[in-house]
Motif scaffolding. Structure first.
Motif, short mmCIF file in Angstrom:
data_model
loop_
_atom_site.label_atom_id
_atom_site.label_comp_id
_atom_site.label_asym_id
_atom_site.label_seq_id
_atom_site.Cartn_x
_atom_site.Cartn_y
_atom_site.Cartn_z
N SER A 175 40.35 10.86 10.06
CA SER A 175 38.98 10.52 9.70
C SER A 175 38.38 9.46 10.62
CB SER A 175 38.93 10.02 8.26
OG SER A 175 39.43 10.99 7.36
N MET A 176 39.23 8.72 11.30
CA MET A 176 38.75 7.65 12.20
C MET A 176 38.45 8.14 13.60
SD MET A 176 41.45 4.68 11.11
CE MET A 176 41.12 3.75 12.61
N LEU A 177 38.77 9.39 13.92
CA LEU A 177 38.70 9.85 15.30
C LEU A 177 37.31 9.70 15.91
CD1 LEU A 177 40.96 13.04 15.32
CD2 LEU A 177 41.40 10.81 16.38
N ARG A 178 36.27 10.05 15.14
CA ARG A 178 34.91 9.97 15.69
C ARG A 178 34.52 8.52 15.97
NH1 ARG A 178 30.22 13.59 13.15
NH2 ARG A 178 31.69 15.12 13.98
N THR A 179 34.89 7.62 15.07
CA THR A 179 34.59 6.20 15.29
C THR A 179 35.30 5.68 16.53
OG1 THR A 179 34.31 5.85 12.91
CG2 THR A 179 34.70 3.91 14.27
N LEU A 180 36.57 6.04 16.67
CA LEU A 180 37.33 5.58 17.83
C LEU A 180 36.80 6.19 19.12
CD1 LEU A 180 40.96 5.71 16.36
CD2 LEU A 180 39.48 3.72 16.65
N ALA A 181 36.39 7.46 19.06
CA ALA A 181 35.83 8.10 20.25
C ALA A 181 34.54 7.43 20.69
CB ALA A 181 35.59 9.59 19.98
N ALA A 182 33.72 7.02 19.71
CA ALA A 182 32.48 6.32 20.05
C ALA A 182 32.76 4.98 20.70
CB ALA A 182 31.64 6.13 18.78
N ASP A 183 33.86 4.35 20.29
CA ASP A 183 34.21 3.04 20.84
C ASP A 183 34.90 3.15 22.19
OD1 ASP A 183 34.77 0.05 20.47
OD2 ASP A 183 36.80 0.85 20.67
N LEU A 184 35.54 4.29 22.45
CA LEU A 184 36.37 4.42 23.63
C LEU A 184 35.59 4.24 24.93
CD1 LEU A 184 39.13 5.04 24.83
CD2 LEU A 184 38.61 7.48 24.63
N GLY A 185 34.39 4.80 25.00
CA GLY A 185 33.60 4.66 26.23
C GLY A 185 33.28 3.22 26.52
N THR A 186 32.85 2.46 25.51
CA THR A 186 32.55 1.04 25.70
C THR A 186 33.80 0.26 26.05
OG1 THR A 186 30.74 1.22 24.12
CG2 THR A 186 31.52 -0.99 24.62
N LEU A 188 36.57 1.32 27.53
CA LEU A 188 37.04 1.61 28.89
C LEU A 188 36.16 0.90 29.91
CD1 LEU A 188 38.95 3.10 30.74
CD2 LEU A 188 37.50 5.12 30.56
N THR A 189 34.86 0.85 29.65
CA THR A 189 33.97 0.11 30.54
C THR A 189 34.33 -1.37 30.56
OG1 THR A 189 32.18 1.68 30.12
CG2 THR A 189 31.57 -0.47 31.01
N GLY A 190 34.61 -1.93 29.38
CA GLY A 190 35.04 -3.33 29.32
C GLY A 190 36.34 -3.57 30.08
N ALA A 191 37.27 -2.62 30.00
CA ALA A 191 38.52 -2.74 30.73
C ALA A 191 38.28 -2.70 32.23
CB ALA A 191 39.49 -1.63 30.31
N LEU A 192 37.39 -1.81 32.68
CA LEU A 192 37.04 -1.77 34.10
C LEU A 192 36.46 -3.10 34.56
CD1 LEU A 192 35.42 1.78 34.29
CD2 LEU A 192 37.46 1.03 35.54
N VAL A 242 29.07 3.01 34.45
CA VAL A 242 27.88 3.64 33.86
C VAL A 242 28.17 5.10 33.51
CG1 VAL A 242 25.50 4.33 34.31
CG2 VAL A 242 26.30 2.08 35.05
N GLY A 243 28.87 5.81 34.39
CA GLY A 243 29.17 7.22 34.16
C GLY A 243 30.02 7.45 32.92
N VAL A 244 31.02 6.59 32.70
CA VAL A 244 31.87 6.72 31.51
C VAL A 244 31.04 6.61 30.25
CG1 VAL A 244 33.66 5.55 30.17
CG2 VAL A 244 34.03 6.01 32.58
N ASN A 245 30.13 5.63 30.20
CA ASN A 245 29.28 5.47 29.02
C ASN A 245 28.37 6.67 28.81
OD1 ASN A 245 29.66 2.99 27.49
ND2 ASN A 245 29.27 1.94 29.41
N LEU A 246 27.79 7.18 29.89
CA LEU A 246 26.90 8.34 29.77
C LEU A 246 27.65 9.58 29.29
CD1 LEU A 246 24.70 7.94 32.99
CD2 LEU A 246 24.03 7.49 30.62
#
Length: 257
Positions: A175-186, A188-192, A242-246
């Protein structure tokens, strides 16, 4: 790829250069005078070919960011789920209160302090970036798990005698997958950003390494003599972020529709 538009292009170009670029870099390239127009993009601060440095310099930034993001989720998600589903309030407090202290410290300060203690190395850099991202991932996972834990479906599963594994891990995690997927882009950008900042500060990689962030730092003194040595690696880092977020934003919109 067409479905994700410009975001996919912004991701594919830096990734291709980072992963495949080192295959096209000759061994022991000749050196010339610093900041001269020799080669497609000129030379850097020690006379190396900038184009070869660009081809060879993305692997550290990309792979460290990816590994650190995966590690932060691998530890943070179970941590947050256990804290949210624990029957004893004390377990939640013990697990989450130390993370509040870690969140209060600026990420760059944590990066510098831990690097000073642990030393140099890419493994250390992966661990530091994962440590910085881990509290946020754990808190997000706990918040999502708390909302799921109050659902009637989960209460019905408990009344039917379902195991803790099925209720807290299988059902809650799915049930958490969608929430985690929404957070993943941000995330990964923070990690970069953190990996690039660490390389810029000389943490984790040698000061003359073939690394996009190191190139920006070391060549900025010759920006007006040879701008490509700074502009190209900086644009690649920005394009990837930027591309990861888009891409993630477009993917989530398509899932919702």
């Amino acid at each position: 790829m067409r479905r994700f538009g410009i975001g996919a292009l912004l991701v594919v170009v830096p990734l291709a250069l980072a992963l495949l670029g080192p295959l096209f870099v000759p061994d022991g390239g000749a050196r010339h005078a610093p900041f001269t127009p020799h080669g497609p993009l000129g030379t850097d601060f020690v006379g190396r070919d900038v184009w070869h440095q660009v081809l060879d310099g993305g692997r550290t930034v990309v792979l460290v960011a990816l590994l650190a993001t995966v590690l932060s989720y691998a530890v943070g998600v179970p941590w947050g789920v256990v804290a949210a589903t624990a029957r004893l309030r004390l377990v939640d407090e013990v697990l989450m209160r130390p993370l509040d202290l870690l969140l209060a410290v600026p990420s760059l300060l944590v990066l510098i302090l831990v690097a000073a203690i642990a030393g140099q190395g890419l493994a250390v850099l992966v661990g530091i970036v994962a440590l910085v991202n881990f509290p946020d991932v754990a808190r997000l996972s706990r918040a999502a798990a708390l909302e799921i834990a109050g659902r009637p479906a989960l209460e019905a599963m408990r009344m039917q005698g379902e195991s803790w594994w099925r209720t807290s891990i299988v059902y809650t995690g799915r049930s958490m997958l969608r929430t985690l997927a929404a957070d993943l882009g941000t995330r990964l950008t923070g990690a970069l950003y953190l990996v690039a900042s660490a390389s810029f500060l000389g943490v984790g990689v040698p000061p003359d390494a073939a690394d996009w962030a190191v190139m920006v730092d070391r060549n900025r003194g010759g920006l007006f003599l040879q701008p490509w040595a700074v502009v190209v690696p900086a644009l690649l880092i920005v394009a990837l972020s930027v591309g990861v977020n888009l891409v993630f934003d477009r993917a989530l919109r398509q899932v919702r529709s």
